[in-house]
Design a protein around this motif. Structure first.
Motif, PDB file in Angstrom:
ATOM      1  N   VAL A  33       8.512  -3.094  16.915  1.00 53.95           N
ATOM      2  CA  VAL A  33       9.582  -3.872  16.291  1.00 53.95           C
ATOM      3  C   VAL A  33       9.788  -5.190  17.027  1.00 53.95           C
ATOM      4  CG1 VAL A  33      12.073  -3.927  15.860  1.00 53.95           C
ATOM      5  CG2 VAL A  33      10.752  -1.871  15.297  1.00 53.95           C
ATOM      6  N   ALA A  34       9.730  -5.151  18.343  1.00 56.15           N
ATOM      7  CA  ALA A  34       9.932  -6.377  19.120  1.00 56.15           C
ATOM      8  C   ALA A  34       8.858  -7.417  18.817  1.00 56.15           C
ATOM      9  CB  ALA A  34       9.937  -6.049  20.609  1.00 56.15           C
ATOM     10  N   ASP A  35       7.615  -6.967  18.600  1.00 57.83           N
ATOM     11  CA  ASP A  35       6.533  -7.894  18.254  1.00 57.83           C
ATOM     12  C   ASP A  35       6.836  -8.604  16.941  1.00 57.83           C
ATOM     13  OD1 ASP A  35       4.856  -7.109  20.459  1.00 57.83           O
ATOM     14  OD2 ASP A  35       4.336  -5.305  19.335  1.00 57.83           O
ATOM     15  N   ILE A  36       7.326  -7.837  15.982  1.00 53.46           N
ATOM     16  CA  ILE A  36       7.578  -8.384  14.651  1.00 53.46           C
ATOM     17  C   ILE A  36       8.733  -9.371  14.676  1.00 53.46           C
ATOM     18  CG2 ILE A  36       8.316  -7.796  12.309  1.00 53.46           C
ATOM     19  CD1 ILE A  36       6.846  -5.069  12.778  1.00 53.46           C
ATOM     20  N   THR A  37       9.829  -8.978  15.283  1.00 55.30           N
ATOM     21  CA  THR A  37      10.997  -9.870  15.297  1.00 55.30           C
ATOM     22  C   THR A  37      10.726 -11.126  16.129  1.00 55.30           C
ATOM     23  OG1 THR A  37      11.927  -8.514  17.092  1.00 55.30           O
ATOM     24  CG2 THR A  37      12.696  -8.071  14.858  1.00 55.30           C
ATOM     25  N   THR A  43      15.981 -11.785  16.718  1.00 50.93           N
ATOM     26  CA  THR A  43      16.227 -10.812  17.780  1.00 50.93           C
ATOM     27  C   THR A  43      15.831  -9.422  17.324  1.00 50.93           C
ATOM     28  OG1 THR A  43      18.497 -10.396  17.030  1.00 50.93           O
ATOM     29  CG2 THR A  43      18.159 -12.175  18.627  1.00 50.93           C
ATOM     30  N   HIS A  44      15.579  -8.568  18.299  1.00 51.90           N
ATOM     31  CA  HIS A  44      15.160  -7.202  18.027  1.00 51.90           C
ATOM     32  C   HIS A  44      16.147  -6.488  17.101  1.00 51.90           C
ATOM     33  CE1 HIS A  44      13.440  -3.239  19.864  1.00 51.90           C
ATOM     34  NE2 HIS A  44      13.903  -3.034  18.650  1.00 51.90           N
ATOM     35  N   GLY A  45      17.418  -6.576  17.405  1.00 45.42           N
ATOM     36  CA  GLY A  45      18.415  -5.866  16.625  1.00 45.42           C
ATOM     37  C   GLY A  45      18.562  -6.377  15.211  1.00 45.42           C
TER      38      GLY A  45
END
Length: 216
Positions: A33-37, A43-45
């Motif tokens: 998810v962090a890669d995508i955001t 941001t991750h959230g």
């Protein structure tokens, strides 16, 4: 600060675009998810304001990725363009750019292992491509097939000519996908073999379209 509806829609689209590209480049298990955001500039959230889960994002991103495969097959084009599309698909440029290419070649194995919900996304995308490629073949060869490939006979069966064109479409599409997968798998270690796969299959498939009775 509250985000406008237009900005929220833009952010959601950015996440989908980033996910569709990264999944094709790295596979479903190779992207977090962090890669995508981060790729989308968010941001991750922020992802979970747009998607109820990562699995939901995967399904939507994969469905979006199929836009690539469908769009070039739209419209009524002559047979020469069918050959051009085969050459484009089985090309070093497509082989070396999975992130902007065909999702079936990039993610079919992942989808097969991911369960029925993602399988349904792929089945729908592949079926749409088969139907559109079938129509492309019918348009290129009108004397041998009816214009309406979706029409059924009075008994509810598919007309023989339409069934034959659908079989040809499946053969061509499946061979292109499989050939691209093999070309990618061999490119780093044996680039000459990888190119041979692309070139050989281009010739075989274009020959098949010109002469359906040919099997080389």
């Amino acid at each position: 600060m509250k985000v406008s509806k237009a900005q929220a829609a833009e952010n959601r689209q950015g996440i989908l675009d980033a996910a569709a590209r990264l999944y094709r480049e790295r596979g479903l298990t190779g992207v977090g998810v962090a890669d995508i955001t981060r790729d989308a500039g968010l941001t991750h959230g922020g992802l979970y304001r747009h998607f109820e889960s990562k699995d939901a994002l995967v399904r939507e991103a994969c469905a979006r990725a199929f836009d690539w495969s469908i769009a070039p097959l739209d419209g009524h084009t002559p047979n020469a363009n069918v050959a051009d599309r085969i050459r484009s698909y089985l090309s070093p440029q497509h082989r070396d750019a999975p992130g902007s290419g065909c999702p079936a070649a990039a993610l079919a194995v992942d989808a097969a292992r991911a369960g029925p919900e993602l399988s349904e996304v792929f089945a729908a995308g592949i079926e749409r491509n088969i139907q559109r490629f079938t129509q492309l073949l019918v348009d290129a060869d009108p004397p041998t097939a009816p214009a309406d490939t979706g029409a059924a006979t009075e008994t509810g069966s598919t007309p023989p000519a339409a069934a034959a064109q659908r079989a040809r479409a499946i053969e061509v599409l499946a061979t292109m996908v499989g050939g691209l997968v093999l070309a990618r798998a061999t490119a780093a270690a044996q680039p000459a073999l990888s190119q041979e796969l692309l070139t050989t299959l281009q010739g075989q498939l274009i020959g098949l379209l010109e002469d359906p009775g040919r099997r080389g």
